[in-house]
Each structure stands twice: as structure tokens, then as C-alpha cells.
Design an enzyme around this catalytic site. Structure first.
Site, PDB file in Angstrom:
ATOM      1  N   GLU A 111       0.723  -1.088   0.157  1.00  0.00           N
ATOM      2  CA  GLU A 111       0.009   0.062   0.122  1.00  0.00           C
ATOM      3  C   GLU A 111       0.893   1.308   0.024  1.00  0.00           C
ATOM      4  O   GLU A 111       0.610   2.489  -0.488  1.00  0.00           O
ATOM      5  CB  GLU A 111      -1.008   0.030   1.152  1.00  0.00           C
ATOM      6  CG  GLU A 111      -1.836  -1.166   0.988  1.00  0.00           C
ATOM      7  CD  GLU A 111      -2.899  -1.329   2.386  1.00  0.00           C
ATOM      8  OE1 GLU A 111      -4.162  -1.235   2.350  1.00  0.00           O
ATOM      9  OE2 GLU A 111      -2.364  -1.715   3.254  1.00  0.00           O
ATOM     10  N   GLU A 131      -3.860  -9.374   3.774  1.00  0.00           N
ATOM     11  CA  GLU A 131      -4.747  -8.993   5.293  1.00  0.00           C
ATOM     12  C   GLU A 131      -6.047  -9.926   5.401  1.00  0.00           C
ATOM     13  O   GLU A 131      -6.094 -10.185   6.818  1.00  0.00           O
ATOM     14  CB  GLU A 131      -5.237  -7.759   4.969  1.00  0.00           C
ATOM     15  CG  GLU A 131      -4.094  -6.508   5.307  1.00  0.00           C
ATOM     16  CD  GLU A 131      -3.383  -6.232   4.109  1.00  0.00           C
ATOM     17  OE1 GLU A 131      -2.657  -5.176   4.248  1.00  0.00           O
ATOM     18  OE2 GLU A 131      -3.578  -6.739   3.177  1.00  0.00           O
TER      19      GLU A 131
END
EC number: 4.2.1.149
Length: 261
Positions: A111, A131
Site C-alpha cells: 500500500e 490481510e
């Protein structure tokens, strides 16, 4: 400044190296320090381009520090100015950032790279958003930015299964700008930074602003928007000294001397 970060200034270029053995993971304290570094970069008129990289050759960043999480740091903890890693929510940064991905970019590390304007990666690098396997979601930009780059089927595969994407696959899909050997990585990032410095800083700021704000508009809507007076940097470019200096320097066969106004 945190022990986890190394900052190096090379004229108008700032290099930020994340150095947290063993995986360059990012806890809230490190994220705050990164936020301070990126805010300082944003506000320093003498700095034009930033390069973010990780120490070593194995990890760019493994993302959120799961050890800190196990000790009680919550997924929605305050990660400081600019959001996680100091860059993922720094939406008013109108200077270019290059991510030099030197290894694994997982979770928040991916990210962080996606929040940069350019990604150059080593040929052994790989990218993943695992995640979901940890009971959380990639909400520091991964689930928002990746769908703007990749087809839905690829996005779903990556975010729901955590599948890794190789450097070559990332290049093929347009996730990264170029793939180089590990020993060429920083030199390649620095060369790109030097090329960016040759462009007028106000024009670069306007380009970041326009591409960011019009990304989801039609061409017609985009035209209307940039002419509406809503933008900060685009009107400034049109009436800047740099807009006069560029053509003049070209006519006089010399390098332009940008003033940023």
C-alpha cells in the site's frame, strides 16, 4: 527522527530508507516518523523528489508490524500525519515520490508503494495483500488504489486469497514502471529523480493535482473541471514565470532556470 528511518538529502532529492530488521515492518511510532519525513519533504521548497526504499534486499516492507498488533496496537490506531506509513493519505503532496521496491512488499508495504507516483522494483520483488488471511482488510489504500489499476478478477484474487504478484507480472499489468536488477535499483530510482527535477516544479504539482482529481471523470467532465477554477496549481502554472522561462530557454538553447512560481 526515528532510528527506523534514514534520511539522505542529495540536493533536491530526499531518500527515505526504512530500516527495521527483520522485515521493515511499520508500527505506529515508525509511521509517525515517516509522516514527519514526508511532511518535511512536502513543505521544504528546496526538495523536489523523494525516494522511499527499504534496507536490505529481502524486504521493502512487510507492512503493519504484527508484533505490535499482538501487543495490542489496533488496526485503526492513529498512525500519524499522512495515514499509514506517512504517505497513504497524504493527498495534498504535490511533489513526486518514487518507491524503490527492493524485495517483498506485503500488506501495508504494498500500500505504501501504491501511494507513490512511480514504482521501480528489483527483479526478485513480489507484491501481496494478505490481510484477509489475518482477519483484516487492506484499508490503507490497497483496496482503493488497486482496483484503479487492475481488472476486477485480478484484484479479487489478490485481496481475497492474498496471492503474490511477481515483479514481471506487476510490470505486465502496469503496477510498476520498471523492473531492474537489485544492484541497479537505487541508481535507476535516482536517475528517474534527476529526470523529474528537470521538469518545472509548478507544472509537476499541477499534473499531480489534475491526474488525481480527474481520474474518475470523463474527458468532457475533466475539461470542465480544470477550467472551473477549482484547482490550485493549474491556474498558477498558466500565469507563472516558469511558463515564460521554458519557451525562452528553449529558444535560447539553454537549460531553464525554474523558480517554482
Amino acid at each position: 527522527m526515528s532510528e527506523s528511518l534514514r534520511l539522505t538529502r542529495n540536493g533536491p532529492i530526499l531518500e527515505i530508507t526504512l530500516d527495521r530488521p527483520k522485515a521493515n515492518a511499520i508500527d505506529a511510532r515508525t509511521s509517525f516518523a515517516m509522516g514527519e519525513a514526508f511532511l518535511s519533504f512536502r513543505d521544504d521548497p528546496h526538495l523536489r523528489v523523494a525516494i522511499i526504499t527499504g534496507a536490505g534486499e529481502k524486504f521493502f516492507s512487510a507492512g503493519w508490524d504484527l508484533k505490535a498488533a499482538a501487543e495490542g496496537e489496533a488496526p485503526d490506531a492513529d498512525f500519524g500525519p499522512g495515514g499509514f506509513a506517512g504517505l497513504t493519505e497524504l493527498f495534498d503532496l504535490n511533489k513526486p515520490v518514487i518507491a524503490a521496491v527492493n524485495g517483498y512488499a506485503f500488506g501495508g508495504g504494498f500500500e505504501l508503494a501504491l501511494a507513490a507516483d512511480f514504482i521501480i522494483c528489483a527483479d526478485h520483488a513480489s507484491f501481496a495483500l494478505p490481510e484477509a488471511k489475518l482477519g483484516i482488510v487492506p484499508d490503507s489504500g490497497g483496496v482503493l488504489r488497486l482496483p484503479k489499476i487492475l481488472p476486477p478478477a485480478i484484484v479479487n484474487d489478490m485481496v481475497m486469497t492474498g496471492r503474490r504478484m511477481t515483479a514481471e507480472e506487476a510490470l505486465r499489468w502496469g503496477v510498476v514502471n520498471r523492473v531492474v536488477s537489485p544492484h541497479e535499483l537505487l541508481d535507476s530510482a535516482r536517475e528517474l529523480a534527476r529526470q523529474l527535477v528537470q521538469s518545472a516544479p509548478l507544472a509537476v504539482a499541477a499534473l499531480k493535482e489534475i491526474t488525481r482529481t480527474t481520474r474518475d471523470m470523463s474527458v468532457e467532465e475533466g475539461y470542465r473541471y480544470i477550467r472551473s477554477g477549482s484547482l490550485r496549481h493549474y491556474p498558477a502554472v498558466l500565469h507563472s514565470e516558469d511558463a515564460l522561462e521554458g519557451p525562452l530557454a528553449f529558444a535560447e538553447k539553454r537549460d531553464p532556470e525554474w523558480k517554482g512560481h
